[in-house]
Scaffold this motif. Structure first.
Motif, PDB file in Angstrom:
ATOM      1  N   THR B  79       0.748  -1.079  -0.137  1.00 12.29           N
ATOM      2  CA  THR B  79      -0.131  -0.214  -0.038  1.00 12.29           C
ATOM      3  C   THR B  79       0.829   1.305  -0.115  1.00 12.29           C
ATOM      4  O   THR B  79       1.666   1.342   0.651  1.00 12.29           O
ATOM      5  CB  THR B  79      -0.866  -0.027   1.289  1.00 12.29           C
ATOM      6  OG1 THR B  79      -1.641  -1.146   1.359  1.00 12.29           O
ATOM      7  CG2 THR B  79      -1.743   1.315   1.316  1.00 12.29           C
ATOM      8  N   SER B  80       0.510   2.063  -0.964  1.00 13.01           N
ATOM      9  CA  SER B  80       1.449   3.540  -0.863  1.00 13.01           C
ATOM     10  C   SER B  80       1.140   4.102   0.378  1.00 13.01           C
ATOM     11  O   SER B  80       0.128   4.353   0.718  1.00 13.01           O
ATOM     12  CB  SER B  80       0.927   4.155  -2.063  1.00 13.01           C
ATOM     13  OG  SER B  80       1.060   5.710  -1.803  1.00 13.01           O
ATOM     14  N   VAL B  87      -0.641  -0.263  -4.347  1.00 14.62           N
ATOM     15  CA  VAL B  87       0.181   0.115  -5.325  1.00 14.62           C
ATOM     16  C   VAL B  87      -0.042  -0.505  -6.575  1.00 14.62           C
ATOM     17  O   VAL B  87      -0.096   0.293  -7.619  1.00 14.62           O
ATOM     18  CB  VAL B  87       1.761  -0.290  -4.952  1.00 14.62           C
ATOM     19  CG1 VAL B  87       2.716  -0.198  -6.021  1.00 14.62           C
ATOM     20  CG2 VAL B  87       2.072   0.453  -3.696  1.00 14.62           C
ATOM     21  N   ALA B 273       6.612   9.666  -6.694  1.00 12.85           N
ATOM     22  CA  ALA B 273       6.639   8.829  -5.455  1.00 12.85           C
ATOM     23  C   ALA B 273       8.276   9.069  -5.000  1.00 12.85           C
ATOM     24  O   ALA B 273       8.627   9.053  -3.839  1.00 12.85           O
ATOM     25  CB  ALA B 273       6.612   7.661  -5.957  1.00 12.85           C
ATOM     26  N   ASP B 278       7.856   7.840  -1.292  1.00 10.17           N
ATOM     27  CA  ASP B 278       7.114   6.893  -1.131  1.00 10.17           C
ATOM     28  C   ASP B 278       7.599   5.519  -1.531  1.00 10.17           C
ATOM     29  O   ASP B 278       7.533   5.199  -2.710  1.00 10.17           O
ATOM     30  CB  ASP B 278       5.717   7.024  -1.800  1.00 10.17           C
ATOM     31  CG  ASP B 278       4.701   6.115  -1.610  1.00 10.17           C
ATOM     32  OD1 ASP B 278       4.743   5.262  -0.986  1.00 10.17           O
ATOM     33  OD2 ASP B 278       3.731   6.555  -1.829  1.00 10.17           O
ATOM     34  N   LEU B 281       5.921   2.466  -3.239  1.00 12.16           N
ATOM     35  CA  LEU B 281       5.198   2.894  -4.444  1.00 12.16           C
ATOM     36  C   LEU B 281       6.498   2.694  -5.710  1.00 12.16           C
ATOM     37  O   LEU B 281       6.286   2.215  -6.533  1.00 12.16           O
ATOM     38  CB  LEU B 281       4.399   4.177  -4.516  1.00 12.16           C
ATOM     39  CG  LEU B 281       3.858   4.907  -5.708  1.00 12.16           C
ATOM     40  CD1 LEU B 281       3.061   3.573  -6.418  1.00 12.16           C
ATOM     41  CD2 LEU B 281       3.083   6.036  -5.499  1.00 12.16           C
TER      42      LEU B 281
END
Lengths: 492, 315
Positions: B79-80, B87, B273, B278, B281
């Motif tokens: 999950t981002s 993602v 990202a 992130d 991601l």
């Protein structure tokens, strides 16, 4: 197609276009440089979040107006006890969230309890630390009790970090924001745009706009083209180097104002030679603000002499404290024991104003014998080195938090200024509610940090919006982060 | 043929594993705390610590690597941390822009580049050939972001035939989506078309001197007939290699073009990202790019071997 039908069609087309021209447009497309990572303003510090949602989707108990003053929001009125510890808020009746659920005192309690919770990820949690208890008196009355008086309490609860959320929807606000504001979230095409539509049952005055899109355009050239082609109707803060394209073009207006961003040459006060007042004074004398503003922001931005926004009524103009004076700077350096100057590093985050200011300051410092090595870093790295580990000599950054002079009272803050007199003043200021007395105190504080030359005070970042000339109602300044759609409307 | 296939496929899998390890290591070594980045300068240490815990940044590196790898095998890319969405979903959304853009650019470059290459080869040494090759040389030299800006100025700002950028989701208005892709794919295609034209010309000139063309001519074919029947087919081999390489190149090139035309593609997703730290991601999206590029290489290899059986034995 016969001649007659084509004529009729042409005529119909003509009528449609003229009808469209007569009716006021009620839609707007606004270009913004950064896409918000999420749409929950209570769980992230990114300015891009507030740009889209603040006062549009979400509202707080109070709201900040375009001059930075506190106005009633979801609370129509409030009373404060004499000791400044108890606030009683009277809430608006008939307010609903965009999912149709009713807004009441329980939502207020939920919101603040959530901010203060142990596992809270609210970026500004510390601002709300003085809140001792939130009590529901009746569905439309809330009491907030503070553990100590806080002169900025009302302003702070008007910020994006304290917008009121509902227990049913709060967890999904990052991707599907539900607030009480005049605009409801419609869709988010990731990487492309966020669309809002006017919320019919809104409790307050109806805004003129019915639909607003925020289009994400990171590239300056692309934004310029999109404005010129009419693909977007405006942008709230555009790169200064692109403004000449729009100045003097009657189809556009350039709206120049100021942000809350004090741009400073932040100095590591705990490290030699910067722990020496004479050295800091010498650096202050070596700075030529006019030249820096001209070079780094194309002349936009206002010179500052202390850490305070010039548009604030309590601002003291202290730019003359250490006027640009190369000889004086050299003399002070010699007196401090550095007749030949010294070398230091200047760490620069990846923002244009910092990179450009850095080069200019390096050449200005070279004139007095201070040799600066410029170190460029990207933002996450900069935060880690400078901000968290305090591993730096000098850096340049704009502090965009409104009314943040209090950071100078924290000796653990990255520039490491430790002055008990200032700390005491800050405590008194926090506990003072009387406006005149607050002015006196805050001006005294401005003077102390200016004279101590804690940091090099450079300029207040400008806000330079470019808008379609037929648009009215945009905020020229940004006392808080946000593009507030409430008053924006088309003319003609 | 089966042994050849297996060998190539094993290489492909190994390549992916190695890439995953490198991507993870490199990103893990990157300085900068994602939690601090999300919460900003004035965030309280409390809040940063709470977010770090929430994001699972405190687990040991090996554990996080194995978790990530295992997840991907099951289609779960994590999950981002900034966008709080899977993602995989984010990547699929962006591929809906980047893949059509890349394919359109490939098609345009082939439609423009190959005939020009053939034409130049037929007119070898003549003014038309020289002119075409100068044009191709310029096409290679012009950066695609600059060409993109030029196209925007002419067709979007001045003529207003096409949008300056942006993208409407396919399901909303596919004509609009297609219109948004015209200028960016042209910008991407220009250097590729130029390279294809040059490769096609060289390959064809080479082939035209071969015995089988002479034989064909001797059997009474005109030069044009000989070129169409035998020349082009044989010249296509080197062109095929270039096309495979170009696909990878195009996917990378989209990052810049997506910025110029503010398209919500994979390139811009990765770019943002990275700046937002992130990492989950970035890792996922980079992995997808690696898969696309290595898979293209594999397919090129296999096609090559299929077209020219001699290669199967040698490889």
């Amino acid at each position: 197609m016969s001649l007659k039908t084509s004529l009729t069609l042409a005529l119909a087309g003509l009528m449609m276009t003229s009808a469209a021209a007569l009716a006021q447009p009620t839609e707007i497309k606004i270009g913004v440089a950064f896409e918000p990572p999420a749409l929950d303003p209570t769980a992230g510090a990114a300015e891009a979040i507030d740009v889209v949602v603040y006062q549009n989707i979400f509202e707080g108990l109070v709201r900040i107006d375009k001059d930075g003053a506190v106005q009633p929001g979801l609370a129509e009125s409030w009373t404060v006890s004499d000791d400044g510890l108890n606030y009683r808020f009277k809430l608006h009746d008939g307010v609903t969230f965009h999912d149709g659920s009713a807004f009441d005192a329980e939502d207020v309690k939920f919101t603040f309890d959530r901010i203060l919770a142990e596992d809270s990820v609210n970026a500004q949690k510390a601002l709300y630390a003085p809140i001792a208890a939130v009590e529901v008196v009746d569905p439309l009355t809330v009491d907030i009790t503070l553990s100590r008086p806080d002169g900025l309490f009302l302003f702070n609860i008007g910020r994006g970090d304290a917008v009121i959320v509902a227990p049913e929807s709060a967890d999904n606000n990052a991707t599907d924001p539900i607030g009480t504001g005049p605009f409801a979230f419609v869709q988010w095409d990731r990487g492309s745009r966020v669309i809002l539509e006017q919320y019919g049952p809104y409790w307050g005055d109806k805004p003129a706009l019915t639909r607003a899109s925020f289009v994400f355009i990171g590239d300056t050239g692309a934004m310029t083209n999109a404005l010129l082609a009419g693909d977007i109707d405006g942008t709230n803060n555009f790169a200064a180097e692109a403004l000449p394209v729009f100045e003097g073009n009657p189809q556009f207006k350039v709206l120049v104002g100021l942000t809350e961003g004090e741009t400073i040459l932040a100095t590591n006060n705990r490290k030699a030679p910067f722990d020496n007042l004479l050295v800091r004074q010498a650096m202050a004398h070596a700075l030529d603000r006019e030249e820096i503003i001209e070079g780094a922001t194309y002349g936009y931005g206002a010179p500052i002499g202390t850490h305070f926004a010039p548009q604030n009524p309590d601002y003291l103009d202290l730019t003359g404290t250490y006027p640009h004076d190369v000889e004086k700077a050299k003399a002070l350096l010699a007196e401090a024991g550095y007749p030949d100057g010294f070398s230091a590093t200047l760490k620069l985050p990846p923002v244009a104003y910092a990179r450009l200011s850095g080069q200019i300051i390096a050449s200005q410092f070279a004139e007095v014998g201070i040799k600066l090595e410029l170190v460029n870093s990207e933002f996450a790295q900069w935060l880690e080195d400078v901000f968290a580990n305090k591993d730096f000599d000098l850096t340049i950054i704009a502090h965009v938090e409104p009314f943040d002079i209090g950071i100078y009272a924290n000796p653990d803050y990255y520039f490491g200024y430790d002055n008990p007199e200032f700390q005491a003043l800050n405590e008194t200021l926090t506990a003072t509610l009387d406006a005149a007395e607050r002015t006196r105190l805050v001006q005294q504080m401005q003077t102390i940090i200016a004279e101590d030359a804690v940091n090099g005070y450079l300029f207040e970042l400008a806000q330079t919006g470019v808008w379609n000339a037929k648009l009215e109602g945009m905020w020229p300044n940004s006392p808080v982060e946000g593009v507030v759609l409430r008053d924006i409307h088309w003319t003609e | 043929m089966l042994a050849f296939l297996l060998r190539r496929f094993a290489g492909f899998v190994l390549m992916l594993l190695a890439s995953a390890a490198v991507i993870f290591l490199l990103l893990d070594l990157l300085p900068g705390d994602p939690a601090r980045f999300i919460l900003g300068i004035n965030a309280s240490p409390d809040a940063v610590a709470a977010l770090r815990l929430q994001m699972g940044l405190d687990a040991p590196a090996l554990e996080r690597f194995l978790q990530w790898l295992g997840g991907m095998l099951g289609g779960d890319f994590g999950t981002s941390v900034t966008q709080r969405l899977p993602v995989a979903q984010l990547i699929v959304e962006r591929l809906a822009v980047t893949l059509p853009l890349t394919i359109l650019a490939m098609l345009i470059s082939m439609i423009v580049g190959l005939p020009l290459g053939i034409l130049a080869a037929r007119r070898r040494g003549k003014p038309a050939d020289t002119a075409l090759m100068i044009l191709a040389q310029t096409g290679v030299a012009v950066p695609n972001f600059w060409f993109g800006m030029l196209l925007t100025l002419v067709f979007a700002v001045t003529l207003r035939w096409l949008p300056t950028g942006g993208f409407v989701p396919w399901h909303e208005d596919w004509v609009g989506s297609l219109r948004s892709l015209i200028l960016p794919s042209l910008a991407l295609a220009l250097p590729q078309a130029s390279i294809l034209a040059r490769v096609m010309r060289t390959a064809l000139v080479d082939v035209m001197g071969q015995d089988f063309i002479r034989t064909a001519r001797a059997k009474g074919m005109t030069m044009d007939e000989a070129i169409w029947r035998h020349g082009v087919r044989n010249a296509l081999l080197p062109v095929l290699t270039i096309l495979g390489l170009q696909f990878a190149f195009l996917v990378a090139g989209t990052i810049i073009v997506e910025n110029v035309f503010f398209l919500p593609g994979l390139g811009r997703l990765i770019f943002n990202a990275v700046t937002e730290r992130d990492l989950i991601l970035v890792r996922g999206a980079t992995m997808v790019l690696v898969v696309v590029v290595t898979a293209t290489m594999l397919i090129t290899d296999l096609t090559y071997a299929w077209v020219d059986p001699r290669l199967r034995v040698r490889a």
